[in-house]
Write a protein that holds these residues in place. Sequence first.
Motif, PDB file in Angstrom:
ATOM      1  N   GLY A 147       9.769 -10.879  27.024  1.00 12.14           N
ATOM      2  CA  GLY A 147      10.083 -10.857  25.596  1.00 12.14           C
ATOM      3  C   GLY A 147       9.838  -9.493  24.976  1.00 12.14           C
ATOM      4  O   GLY A 147      10.667  -8.985  24.200  1.00 12.14           O
ATOM      5  N   LEU A 148       8.716  -8.875  25.309  1.00 12.87           N
ATOM      6  CA  LEU A 148       8.417  -7.549  24.771  1.00 12.87           C
ATOM      7  C   LEU A 148       9.422  -6.508  25.263  1.00 12.87           C
ATOM      8  O   LEU A 148       9.847  -5.622  24.499  1.00 12.87           O
ATOM      9  CB  LEU A 148       6.995  -7.141  25.162  1.00 12.87           C
ATOM     10  N   LEU A 152      11.902  -4.283  22.989  1.00 15.79           N
ATOM     11  CA  LEU A 152      11.859  -2.828  23.103  1.00 15.79           C
ATOM     12  C   LEU A 152      13.236  -2.251  23.431  1.00 15.79           C
ATOM     13  O   LEU A 152      13.651  -1.227  22.863  1.00 15.79           O
ATOM     14  CB  LEU A 152      10.854  -2.431  24.182  1.00 15.79           C
ATOM     15  N   THR A 153      13.975  -2.931  24.341  1.00 22.60           N
ATOM     16  CA  THR A 153      15.262  -2.409  24.791  1.00 22.60           C
ATOM     17  C   THR A 153      16.363  -2.627  23.767  1.00 22.60           C
ATOM     18  O   THR A 153      17.041  -1.688  23.330  1.00 22.60           O
ATOM     19  CB  THR A 153      15.659  -3.064  26.130  1.00 22.60           C
ATOM     20  N   PHE A 154      16.563  -3.889  23.356  1.00 26.23           N
ATOM     21  CA  PHE A 154      17.740  -4.223  22.556  1.00 26.23           C
ATOM     22  C   PHE A 154      17.515  -4.088  21.050  1.00 26.23           C
ATOM     23  O   PHE A 154      18.483  -3.936  20.299  1.00 26.23           O
ATOM     24  CB  PHE A 154      18.196  -5.655  22.873  1.00 26.23           C
ATOM     25  N   LEU A 195      13.617 -17.317  26.815  1.00 22.67           N
ATOM     26  CA  LEU A 195      13.189 -18.678  27.132  1.00 22.67           C
ATOM     27  C   LEU A 195      13.936 -19.261  28.327  1.00 22.67           C
ATOM     28  O   LEU A 195      13.425 -20.159  29.007  1.00 22.67           O
ATOM     29  CB  LEU A 195      13.404 -19.562  25.899  1.00 22.67           C
ATOM     30  N   SER A 196      15.132 -18.756  28.606  1.00 20.32           N
ATOM     31  CA  SER A 196      15.984 -19.370  29.634  1.00 20.32           C
ATOM     32  C   SER A 196      15.769 -18.806  31.033  1.00 20.32           C
ATOM     33  O   SER A 196      16.221 -19.412  32.004  1.00 20.32           O
ATOM     34  CB  SER A 196      17.457 -19.201  29.260  1.00 20.32           C
ATOM     35  N   LEU A 197      15.117 -17.651  31.165  1.00 18.96           N
ATOM     36  CA  LEU A 197      15.070 -16.987  32.471  1.00 18.96           C
ATOM     37  C   LEU A 197      14.355 -17.824  33.529  1.00 18.96           C
ATOM     38  O   LEU A 197      14.809 -17.929  34.666  1.00 18.96           O
ATOM     39  CB  LEU A 197      14.412 -15.609  32.332  1.00 18.96           C
ATOM     40  N   THR A 264       7.391 -17.753  23.203  1.00 19.84           N
ATOM     41  CA  THR A 264       8.633 -17.132  22.745  1.00 19.84           C
ATOM     42  C   THR A 264       8.723 -17.139  21.224  1.00 19.84           C
ATOM     43  O   THR A 264       9.087 -16.133  20.607  1.00 19.84           O
ATOM     44  CB  THR A 264       9.844 -17.852  23.354  1.00 19.84           C
ATOM     45  N   GLU A 265       8.386 -18.261  20.595  1.00 23.03           N
ATOM     46  CA  GLU A 265       8.468 -18.339  19.141  1.00 23.03           C
ATOM     47  C   GLU A 265       7.470 -17.401  18.472  1.00 23.03           C
ATOM     48  O   GLU A 265       7.747 -16.845  17.404  1.00 23.03           O
ATOM     49  CB  GLU A 265       8.224 -19.775  18.688  1.00 23.03           C
TER      50      GLU A 265
END
Length: 323
Positions: A147-148, A152-154, A195-197, A264-265
């Motif tokens: 998640g982090l 950071l990327t997108f 959440l889906s990975l 995630t939330e």
Amino acid sequence: MLGFIIQRLLQAGLVMLVMSALVFVGVFAIGNPIDVIISPDATQDIRARAIAAYGLDRPIWEQYAGFLGRLLQGDLGRSFVFNMNVTDLIFSRLPATLELTLVAVLGATFIGVPLGIYAGYRPDSPVSKGIMAVSVLGFSVPTFWIGLLLILTFAVWLGWLPAGSRGPTVEVFGVGWSFLTPEGWKHLLLPALNLSLFKFAMMVRLSRAGTREIMLTDTVRFARAAGLSEWTILRHHVLKLISIPIVTVFGLEFGSTLAFAVVTETIFSWPGVGKLIIDSINSLDRPVMVAYLILVAALFVTINLLVDLTYALLDPRLRRKGA
């Protein structure tokens, strides 16, 4: 079939009764909410009146009996912190968690199962090895770290997607949904991907293992001998035979994701039930904690019941056994 359903309903009722007792006693033991609700500077008289007002001065068995009585009437209590009905509070946050969970689990299933079948059908191809490598990452890397990195990327480096919150919603039958707006999808993509990975990795590995096993059976040999195409074999035989474990995993993973999307939330500031329970734990809001855990138990009991009924529909032997 009727006897099978009655048996499962009785088991579900017993499980819910035991779980309600365990949850109530467990939450009762973790601390005194008055220490959080009332100011430390309050007098002993104010503290005593607050304890009596919330019913915390009664023995635990009496509090539990009162809780059961209200529960049978559909009343889960009133939040200490938000000062509103717990049922209304949880259900006001549920649509956000529900749409996040549905997008994550459905995406993981509809992408992971075909890729897993391909990886099982062509196990030595470079594409299959790449698919399995991605599934290893899905199992190995912690959710909070992914998640982090996504933020950071997108959100930070590329600036393509927002880093958090839910975005605008559109009301349908009085319930707001963010996936109905383009801006809502921008807010939904990163938390849903995060959440889906793990679910994606599980679906890939499950489908691959089932496909590898079924491709060696006499069913596939006879289908090939009858002149059926490989596509027909995969679609009508392999997919059908691996459907029971996939249904099981889908049901359980949907329930666990809906109930425990807490990390995630929290990372993405998604205003769902997971964020609510974290805030309630920090403030020792007992009615919210108890109601949440009871609803989670009810969710898993319901999902297991539906999975059992789906089993019975897919496998006639279970219907005859439970009749």
